[in-house]
Write a protein that holds these residues in place. Structure first.
Motif, PDB file in Angstrom:
ATOM      1  N   ARG A 352       5.787 -32.526  -3.676  1.00  0.00           N
ATOM      2  CA  ARG A 352       5.073 -33.955  -3.584  1.00  0.00           C
ATOM      3  C   ARG A 352       4.067 -33.763  -2.457  1.00  0.00           C
ATOM      4  N   GLY A 353       3.056 -34.561  -1.994  1.00  0.00           N
ATOM      5  CA  GLY A 353       2.231 -34.119  -1.193  1.00  0.00           C
ATOM      6  C   GLY A 353       1.007 -33.078  -2.119  1.00  0.00           C
ATOM      7  N   ALA A 361      -2.888 -26.104 -13.667  1.00  0.00           N
ATOM      8  CA  ALA A 361      -3.686 -25.186 -13.646  1.00  0.00           C
ATOM      9  C   ALA A 361      -3.239 -24.983 -11.755  1.00  0.00           C
ATOM     10  N   ASP A 362      -3.475 -25.565 -11.298  1.00  0.00           N
ATOM     11  CA  ASP A 362      -3.995 -25.826  -9.501  1.00  0.00           C
ATOM     12  C   ASP A 362      -1.890 -25.356  -9.654  1.00  0.00           C
ATOM     13  N   VAL A 363      -0.701 -26.199  -9.637  1.00  0.00           N
ATOM     14  CA  VAL A 363      -0.121 -26.790  -9.640  1.00  0.00           C
ATOM     15  C   VAL A 363       1.188 -24.773 -10.500  1.00  0.00           C
ATOM     16  N   LEU A 364       0.557 -24.668 -11.135  1.00  0.00           N
ATOM     17  CA  LEU A 364       0.926 -23.620 -11.740  1.00  0.00           C
ATOM     18  C   LEU A 364       0.557 -21.838 -11.141  1.00  0.00           C
ATOM     19  N   GLY A 365      -0.533 -22.249 -10.510  1.00  0.00           N
ATOM     20  CA  GLY A 365      -1.148 -20.825  -9.380  1.00  0.00           C
ATOM     21  C   GLY A 365      -0.044 -21.352  -8.222  1.00  0.00           C
ATOM     22  N   PHE A 366      -0.332 -21.976  -7.810  1.00  0.00           N
ATOM     23  CA  PHE A 366       0.269 -22.842  -6.416  1.00  0.00           C
ATOM     24  C   PHE A 366       1.953 -22.194  -6.616  1.00  0.00           C
ATOM     25  N   LEU A 367       2.996 -22.411  -8.088  1.00  0.00           N
ATOM     26  CA  LEU A 367       3.987 -22.040  -7.942  1.00  0.00           C
ATOM     27  C   LEU A 367       4.200 -20.329  -7.972  1.00  0.00           C
ATOM     28  N   ALA A 406      13.971 -20.117  -6.796  1.00  0.00           N
ATOM     29  CA  ALA A 406      12.379 -19.039  -5.885  1.00  0.00           C
ATOM     30  C   ALA A 406      11.468 -20.289  -6.104  1.00  0.00           C
ATOM     31  N   ALA A 407      11.464 -21.021  -6.822  1.00  0.00           N
ATOM     32  CA  ALA A 407      10.487 -22.659  -6.406  1.00  0.00           C
ATOM     33  C   ALA A 407      10.437 -23.203  -5.423  1.00  0.00           C
ATOM     34  N   LEU A 408      12.116 -22.951  -4.943  1.00  0.00           N
ATOM     35  CA  LEU A 408      12.008 -24.058  -3.188  1.00  0.00           C
ATOM     36  C   LEU A 408      11.525 -23.394  -2.801  1.00  0.00           C
ATOM     37  N   ARG A 409      11.356 -21.822  -2.494  1.00  0.00           N
ATOM     38  CA  ARG A 409      11.209 -20.916  -1.566  1.00  0.00           C
ATOM     39  C   ARG A 409       9.703 -21.105  -0.935  1.00  0.00           C
ATOM     40  N   ARG A 410       9.270 -21.812  -2.047  1.00  0.00           N
ATOM     41  CA  ARG A 410       7.987 -22.389  -1.911  1.00  0.00           C
ATOM     42  C   ARG A 410       7.248 -23.724  -0.843  1.00  0.00           C
ATOM     43  N   HIS A 411       8.927 -24.456  -0.921  1.00  0.00           N
ATOM     44  CA  HIS A 411       8.144 -25.649   0.333  1.00  0.00           C
ATOM     45  C   HIS A 411       7.615 -25.706   1.864  1.00  0.00           C
ATOM     46  N   LYS A 412       6.795 -25.850   1.529  1.00  0.00           N
ATOM     47  CA  LYS A 412       5.575 -26.247   2.806  1.00  0.00           C
ATOM     48  C   LYS A 412       4.914 -25.213   2.438  1.00  0.00           C
ATOM     49  N   GLY A 413       4.570 -24.690   1.340  1.00  0.00           N
ATOM     50  CA  GLY A 413       3.831 -23.562   1.005  1.00  0.00           C
ATOM     51  C   GLY A 413       2.084 -24.587   0.789  1.00  0.00           C
ATOM     52  N   THR A 414       0.917 -24.240   1.385  1.00  0.00           N
ATOM     53  CA  THR A 414      -0.263 -24.733   1.172  1.00  0.00           C
ATOM     54  C   THR A 414      -0.695 -24.593  -0.519  1.00  0.00           C
ATOM     55  N   LEU A 415      -1.425 -25.741  -0.685  1.00  0.00           N
ATOM     56  CA  LEU A 415      -2.192 -25.912  -1.640  1.00  0.00           C
ATOM     57  C   LEU A 415      -3.500 -26.389  -1.469  1.00  0.00           C
ATOM     58  N   GLY A 416      -4.703 -25.697  -1.508  1.00  0.00           N
ATOM     59  CA  GLY A 416      -5.915 -26.134  -1.081  1.00  0.00           C
ATOM     60  C   GLY A 416      -5.797 -26.393   1.245  1.00  0.00           C
ATOM     61  N   LYS A 417      -6.151 -27.687   1.160  1.00  0.00           N
ATOM     62  CA  LYS A 417      -5.873 -27.866   2.806  1.00  0.00           C
ATOM     63  C   LYS A 417      -4.624 -28.857   3.257  1.00  0.00           C
ATOM     64  N   ARG A 418      -3.087 -29.037   1.710  1.00  0.00           N
ATOM     65  CA  ARG A 418      -2.701 -29.978   2.038  1.00  0.00           C
ATOM     66  C   ARG A 418      -1.342 -28.426   2.083  1.00  0.00           C
TER      67      ARG A 418
END
Length: 716
Positions: A352-353, A361-367, A406-418
């Motif tokens: 979310r967000g 591609a952006d989401v896969l790179g974020f994870l 492992a993916a949940l550890r990315r909680h509140k990580g940034t993608l771009g400016k969000r």
């Protein structure tokens, strides 16, 4: 004190050889098990969430009809307080329980002693046999889950002696009403009445019942054991019709709880595949409720006994629900959702967000590569508005629990400016979110009103109205009509007025205009303090003048009426003016004879302006209570304020904005992306569309241009 294991039998006939040579087929060894908690006993065993304090068991070899040694073991309970019922039946004390072993040690002793007894009686895999299902489903499995204990596999299948008895004696009584004593009585067995050791008499009697059943004519006994599911199976709901006798509603769940947490709360009960549906509120967030579907009605009845059991520090309320509610929440018809959920045994996470420009591609790179999504881009589902615009939400599939963690550890990580929020999700939540956005357009198209607005509210002191106080906030017009019953036939046309507060939310009050004062008094006497959705509602007679005061923002208490806050000295006339009776285009008597489609005028007929409400000149706030009328369009604005503009407000308004008197409507909650055409389309069914854009006035910031789409608008 646990008795020593049984000694090997003396030299003589070999039980194993006799068992192998016995032509009578039958099940393997049975472990007759009895248990008790520190609280309720019998049918209510485990319903009060108390700990186990006693286990009694004995092994039976059905083929050779031999029995092992009877064992009894006390279990240390975390809460040593015993209920009066348990203290009287068991004769135990808190001191004796304090010296007992904890549950994990008792279970280890149980496995060792049972294995030794079974080996002495011929060996082979054994199966538990209990009196009913409460001991395993409602006591052992929930307590082991709370204490993070892993039960042996033998505790996930068992025979229910009541059902086995009912197979051979179906005409006696229902299986759920049977007890050890009634089964022995129906079979005519003689029991040891002198046995006063708690639990020992029950096990001895159960063994006698089993041996008597094995000697009976039926050969279908102890063939199909009861199974306790070890793991909750996720997946979509594929059933169009769900039995209402298998569904419950759980309320009070923690906001961060997942379907696995709900399944753990109901540990020991068999939940249907994809049977946990977490409910969402209007904003798409979890509201602390869930609908749970079980495999049969018996599991549902056991689930209802867990009402106000605890999940962590919160107690959970459990109520009955309907199959229609479950299908509405968990069902879905979207092919996109069906394809996304077609992969089974996948862990679903919700993102979310996300930036609106984010792609796969952006989401896969974020994870990142350490937590790959199942199927890559095909394992992502982006949630979009009906017009294709992204909502910032997405769902992702992961092959196992480790990758999801492992993916949940990315909680509140940034993608771009969000920063991105990640949560556990379910198949039902995926369908809810997709259905919600697919069925909610940007601005709903309104249908034409049944009668021209404004609706006349004739002033008077006759008490021909009733006031409803204490309504549930979820009450609708239909709920009020059902609540009034026969008195609903005496309501005037457009005579139901729901009172909303200044935030546009229900206040719990409503006013009903009746055809006469006598009808109003009769309705009040019949419906006063009658229940609506578990709340009692006060129904008191009142006058039209009192109703007008409240609808305009005033208060009506025991001390009398207080004027509305919008009555300002600089704008108020010498006397307070209530809602005036303005002439309608079609008389009420005529409106009752024709359908709504025949009542629409070909063109709006302007009437002479009459000051009926006063508010500050800049028109930045309307203090009146907003009202909804019955019958009204299904999606009509909740802020119905069709009031003639007073001259004082016209004088202070810019001449470029308002050139002639008109009706004023305040629109709250307009999307920031709404354009001028979207706003004008709302009024197309009312024949009130303005001729140009100058009739739309943004509220709040005068220098802002109309292209910036303010949050609130006033239409003149």
């Amino acid at each position: 004190m646990t008795p020593p294991p049984p000694q090997p039998p003396p030299s003589g006939p070999n039980p194993a050889a006799d068992s192998a040579a016995d032509p009578r087929p039958g099940p393997g060894p049975l472990v007759v098990l009895f248990g008790a908690t520190a609280g309720a006993l019998g049918q209510d065993l485990g319903s009060d969430e108390t700990d186990l304090i006693l286990l009694v068991w004995q092994v039976v070899e059905p083929r050779s009809r031999q029995v092992g040694t009877l064992h009894k073991s006390l279990v240390r309970a975390e809460a040593a307080a015993l209920s009066p019922q348990c203290r009287e039946a068991s004769g135990l004390s808190a001191d004796s329980l304090a010296r007992a072993e904890p549950l994990d040690k008792v279970l280890q002793q149980f496995s060792q002693l049972v294995s030794g007894d079974v080996a002495l009686l011929g060996g082979g895999p054994y199966m538990l046999c209990t009196d009913g299902q409460q001991l395993l489903r409602q006591v052992l499995h929930p307590e082991a889950s709370r204490k993070n204990l892993v039960l042996p596999d033998t505790f996930f299948s068992f025979y229910d002696l009541r059902r086995e008895f009912h197979v051979q004696h179906p005409s006696t009584r229902p299986a759920r009403d049977l007890t050890v004593a009634t089964m022995a009585q129906d079979l005519g067995l003689e029991t040891d009445a002198t046995e006063d050791d708690f639990g020992v008499w029950e096990v001895k009697t159960m063994v006698a019942v089993i041996l008597h059943l094995l000697d009976g004519p039926s050969g279908q006994l102890f063939l199909k054991p009861e199974v306790v599911k070890q793991k909750y199976e996720t997946g979509p709901c594929k059933a169009d019709v769900v039995d209402s006798e298998t569904v419950v509603r759980a309320r009070g769940l923690p906001w961060q709880s997942s379907d696995q947490d709900v399944a753990r709360f109901f540990k020991g009960l068999n939940i249907a595949r994809g049977g946990v549906a977490l409910c969402l509120n209007a904003q798409g967030r979890r509201n602390g409720e869930a609908l749970i579907r079980f495999v049969d009605s018996e599991q549902r009845d056991l689930a209802l006994q867990r009402h106000k059991h605890h999940m962590g520090v919160r107690y959970i309320e459990v109520y009955k629900a309907t199959g229609e509610e479950f299908v509405k929440i968990a069902g879905g018809t979207s092919l996109e959702v069906a394809r996304f959920l077609s992969r089974e045994d996948q862990v679903i996470l919700r993102l979310r967000g996300l930036p609106f420009s984010a792609g796969p591609a952006d989401v896969l790179g974020f994870l990142g590569p350490e937590c790959p999504v199942t199927g890559g881009a095909d394992g992502l589902l982006f949630v979009r508005h009906p017009d294709g615009r992204p909502t910032g939400d997405a769902f992702a599939l992961f092959a196992c629990e480790e990758l999801a963690q492992a993916a949940l550890r990315r909680h509140k990580g940034t993608l771009g400016k969000r920063y991105i929020e990640l949560f556990r999700s379910t198949a039902a939540e995926v369908q809810q979110v997709l259905n919600r956005y697919a069925s909610s357009p940007l601005l709903p198209t309104l249908t034409a009103p049944l009668l021209p607005i404004p609706f006349p509210l004739a002033a008077g002191t006759g008490r021909d109205c009733v006031r409803l106080r204490g309504l549930p906030y979820t009450a609708t017009i239909e709920d009020i009509l059902s609540f009034l019953g026969e008195a609903a036939a005496d309501i005037r046309p457009h005579g139901v007025h729901m009172v909303l507060n200044q935030q546009g939310r229900p206040s719990g009050d409503a006013f009903i205009q009746m055809t006469s004062a006598e009808r109003a008094l009769a309705a009040a006497q019949r419906c006063h303090k009658k229940a609506m959705k578990e709340r009692y509602v006060e129904v008191v007679p009142c006058s039209t003048e009192e109703m007008s005061h409240v609808l305009m923002g005033g208060t009506l208490g025991r001390s009398g009426m207080s004027p509305p806050p919008c009555k300002l000295p600089c704008l108020s006339p010498p006397t307070y003016a209530t809602f005036q009776a303005t002439p309608t285009l079609i008389p009420t008597e005529t409106a009752a004879l024709y359908p709504s489609s025949a009542l629409l005028p070909a063109a709006r007929v302007p009437a002479a302006p009459t000051p009926v409400a006063y508010y500050p000149g800049p028109a930045t706030q309307l203090y009146m209570n907003y009202t909804a009328y019955y019958p009204s369009p299904p999606v009509s604005p909740t802020t119905v304020g069709y009031l003639t503009t007073p001259p004082a407000a016209l004088a202070s308004a810019p001449t470029s904005v308002l050139s002639q008197p008109g009706a004023l409507v305040r629109m709250q909650g307009v999307p920031y992306t709404a354009g001028m055409k979207d706003l004008l389309s709302i009024f197309q069914a009312y024949q009130l569309a303005p001729d140009d854009y100058t009739s739309l006035v943004p509220v709040g910031d005068p220098p802002r241009t109309v292209l910036q789409a303010p949050k609130e608008w006033v239409c003149l």
